[in-house]
Scaffold this motif. Structure first.
Motif, PDB file in Angstrom:
ATOM      1  N   SER A  11     -20.313  39.948  26.177  1.00 33.53           N
ATOM      2  CA  SER A  11     -20.680  38.565  25.870  1.00 33.53           C
ATOM      3  C   SER A  11     -20.241  38.260  24.447  1.00 33.53           C
ATOM      4  CB  SER A  11     -22.195  38.356  26.014  1.00 33.53           C
ATOM      5  OG  SER A  11     -22.893  39.138  25.061  1.00 33.53           O
ATOM      6  N   TYR A  12     -20.362  37.001  24.074  1.00 31.97           N
ATOM      7  CA  TYR A  12     -20.108  36.632  22.679  1.00 31.97           C
ATOM      8  C   TYR A  12     -21.411  36.102  22.107  1.00 31.97           C
ATOM      9  CZ  TYR A  12     -17.550  35.448  18.496  1.00 31.97           C
ATOM     10  OH  TYR A  12     -17.106  35.430  17.197  1.00 31.97           O
ATOM     11  N   GLU A  13     -21.772  36.559  20.900  1.00 28.21           N
ATOM     12  CA  GLU A  13     -23.066  36.238  20.319  1.00 28.21           C
ATOM     13  C   GLU A  13     -22.911  35.411  19.044  1.00 28.21           C
ATOM     14  OE1 GLU A  13     -25.295  40.241  22.041  1.00 28.21           O
ATOM     15  OE2 GLU A  13     -24.867  40.099  19.890  1.00 28.21           O
ATOM     16  N   LEU A  14     -23.721  34.367  18.961  1.00 27.67           N
ATOM     17  CA  LEU A  14     -23.768  33.508  17.776  1.00 27.67           C
ATOM     18  C   LEU A  14     -25.138  33.647  17.140  1.00 27.67           C
ATOM     19  CD1 LEU A  14     -22.098  30.340  19.333  1.00 27.67           C
ATOM     20  CD2 LEU A  14     -21.036  31.930  17.721  1.00 27.67           C
ATOM     21  N   TYR A  15     -25.170  34.043  15.891  1.00 30.66           N
ATOM     22  CA  TYR A  15     -26.415  34.316  15.181  1.00 30.66           C
ATOM     23  C   TYR A  15     -26.739  33.208  14.186  1.00 30.66           C
ATOM     24  CZ  TYR A  15     -26.077  39.114  16.888  1.00 30.66           C
ATOM     25  OH  TYR A  15     -25.999  40.230  17.691  1.00 30.66           O
ATOM     26  N   VAL A  16     -27.992  32.807  14.175  1.00 24.89           N
ATOM     27  CA  VAL A  16     -28.487  31.893  13.144  1.00 24.89           C
ATOM     28  C   VAL A  16     -29.767  32.486  12.573  1.00 24.89           C
ATOM     29  CG1 VAL A  16     -27.462  29.817  14.132  1.00 24.89           C
ATOM     30  CG2 VAL A  16     -29.742  30.503  14.859  1.00 24.89           C
ATOM     31  N   GLN A  17     -29.985  32.279  11.280  1.00 23.79           N
ATOM     32  CA  GLN A  17     -31.168  32.817  10.606  1.00 23.79           C
ATOM     33  C   GLN A  17     -32.128  31.684  10.254  1.00 23.79           C
ATOM     34  OE1 GLN A  17     -28.410  35.048   7.798  1.00 23.79           O
ATOM     35  NE2 GLN A  17     -30.098  36.524   7.937  1.00 23.79           N
ATOM     36  N   VAL A  18     -33.400  31.919  10.506  1.00 29.13           N
ATOM     37  CA  VAL A  18     -34.429  30.913  10.228  1.00 29.13           C
ATOM     38  C   VAL A  18     -35.517  31.533   9.361  1.00 29.13           C
ATOM     39  CG1 VAL A  18     -33.999  29.637  12.356  1.00 29.13           C
ATOM     40  CG2 VAL A  18     -35.683  31.475  12.345  1.00 29.13           C
ATOM     41  N   ASP A  19     -36.221  30.678   8.610  1.00 30.79           N
ATOM     42  CA  ASP A  19     -37.316  31.154   7.766  1.00 30.79           C
ATOM     43  C   ASP A  19     -38.586  31.388   8.567  1.00 30.79           C
ATOM     44  OD1 ASP A  19     -35.772  31.056   5.448  1.00 30.79           O
ATOM     45  OD2 ASP A  19     -36.197  28.927   5.157  1.00 30.79           O
TER      46      ASP A  19
END
Length: 302
Positions: A11-19
Motif C-alpha cells: 500500500s502507499y501511506e500518507l502520514y500527518v501529525q497532530v497535537d
C-alpha cells in the motif's frame, strides 16, 4: 546469497501529525505530509533488501502514481519486483496515518477499491525463507506448499479463519497483543502474569505445530523455548511514531532467522530494531540501519 520472498500486502501511506486526536466536526489542513510505501509483506521485503539479503516481493498494486512509487521504492534498495502484478481496473491501496505527537500513537485508515489477489505465483527460484502476512491467503498457502524446504514465517494481522489457516502452515507465527487477545478471548493484564501464560497456552493449542511469538509493544515479546514461556524485554526509547513497529519486528526476525540465529536470539534482535523504529515517523522510513541494531545487540549480549 540468502534468498527470501515476501508474499502479501502493498500500500502507499500518507502520514500527518497532530497535537491531539482529531475530533468530530473539526476541520484540519495539513501542508506538511510524509509519504512512503507500506503493507506488512512489502515492508518486510524492503527491510531485507536494505540489510543486504536477497529479497523478492509478490503482491499487487494499481496502475497509478502510488503503484509506481511503491515499485520504484522497492527497487531502490534492490528488491526483486518481477512478481508484482499491476491491476488496471483497481487503484493501489492507500492508507492515511494520523500520528499523535503527544504519545506517538498512530491511527491507520486503510482505503481500497478492493483487495486484489495475485493471479500468478510461479516463482523461478528456490527461496530459503518465505514470509507471508496472510493478506493473500491462497497465494501464501500455495507458496508455502510449493517450497517445503524453506523456513516459513507468518505475520498474523487479523483474526480471520483464512489467515489463521495460512499461519498454521508456517513454522513461525507472529502476532501482536491485540490479535492474540482476539484469537484467545483472553485479556492481558500486565500486572498479572497469569493472564500472559493463559493467553499463550491458548495460542499454543491453536497453533500446536508452530512456534508462536506475540509482540507486546513496550512490554517486549512473548514466546516459548525449552518448554518455558518467556518475555524478551523491549528497547526503552522515546516513542515518536509506533506505525510499522510490528512489520519491522517481523522483518528483523526474518533477517535473523535467515542468518541462522536461534528463535530467542532473533526475538532479541527484532525487539531492538522495532524499538529503534519508534523514533521516526513513517513505517518504512523508520527502518533502522543494520549496524545500529547489531551494535546494541552486541552490547547487550549475555
Amino acid at each position: 546469497m540468502i534468498k527470501t520472498i515476501s508474499v502479501g500486502h502493498a500500500s502507499y501511506e500518507l502520514y500527518v501529525q497532530v497535537d491531539d486526536f482529531i475530533k468530530e466536526n473539526d476541520y484540519f489542513r495539513f501542508i506538511n505530509k510524509i509519504g512512503c510505501g507500506g503493507g506488512s509483506a512489502s515492508n518486510v521485503a524492503y527491510l531485507l533488501a536494505k540489510w543486504g539479503v536477497g529479497s523478492t516481493f509478490a503482491g499487487t498494486v494499481g496502475n497509478d502514481m502510488y503503484g509506481n512509487r511503491i515499485q520504484k521504492e522497492l527497487q531502490s534498495v534492490g528488491v526483486d519486483t518481477r512478481y508484482i502484478e499491476t491491476t488496471y481496473d483497481k487503484d493501489t491501496t492507500v492508507s492515511t496515518v494520523i500520528v499523535n505527537q503527544k504519545n506517538g500513537s498512530s491511527t491507520l485508515l486503510n482505503i481500497a477499491d478492493e483487495y486484489v489477489k495475485l493471479k500468478k505465483f510461479d516463482f523461478d527460484f528456490q527461496p530459503d525463507v518465505i514470509y507471508v502476512d496472510g493478506h493473500d491467503p491462497y497465494a501464501s498457502k500455495s507458496t508455502v506448499e510449493r517450497f517445503p524446504k524453506a523456513i516459513t514465517i507468518c505475520g498474523v494481522a487479523r483474526n480471520v479463519n483464512e489467515v489463521l489457516d495460512c499461519a498454521k502452515m508456517c513454522q513461525y507465527v507472529i502476532c501482536n497483543a491485540s490479535v492474540a487477545q482476539s484469537i484467545t478471548n483472553i485479556r492481558i493484564d500486565y500486572n498479572n502474569t497469569n493472564t500472559l501464560v493463559a493467553m499463550y497456552d491458548a495460542l499454543r493449542k491453536k497453533f500446536e505445530h508452530n512456534k508462536v511469538i506475540v509482540t507486546l509493544s513496550d512490554h517486549g515479546a512473548l514466546y516459548e523455548v525449552d518448554s518455558q514461556i518467556k518475555v524478551s524485554p523491549a528497547l526503552k526509547i522515546n516513542v515518536v511514531d509506533s506505525t510499522g513497529a510490528k512489520d519491522i519486528f517481523d522483518g528483523s526476525f526474518t533477517y535473523a532467522i535467515a542468518k541462522g540465529q536461534s528463535m530467542e536470539q532473533a526475538i532479541r534482535f527484532a525487539n531492538i530494531a522495532a524499538g529503534l523504529s519508534l523514533q521516526t515517523v513513517g513505517a518504512r522510513l523508520s527502518i533502522p540501519r543494520l549496524q545500529d541494531v547489531q551494535k546494541i545487540y552486541d552490547e547487550n549480549a549475555s
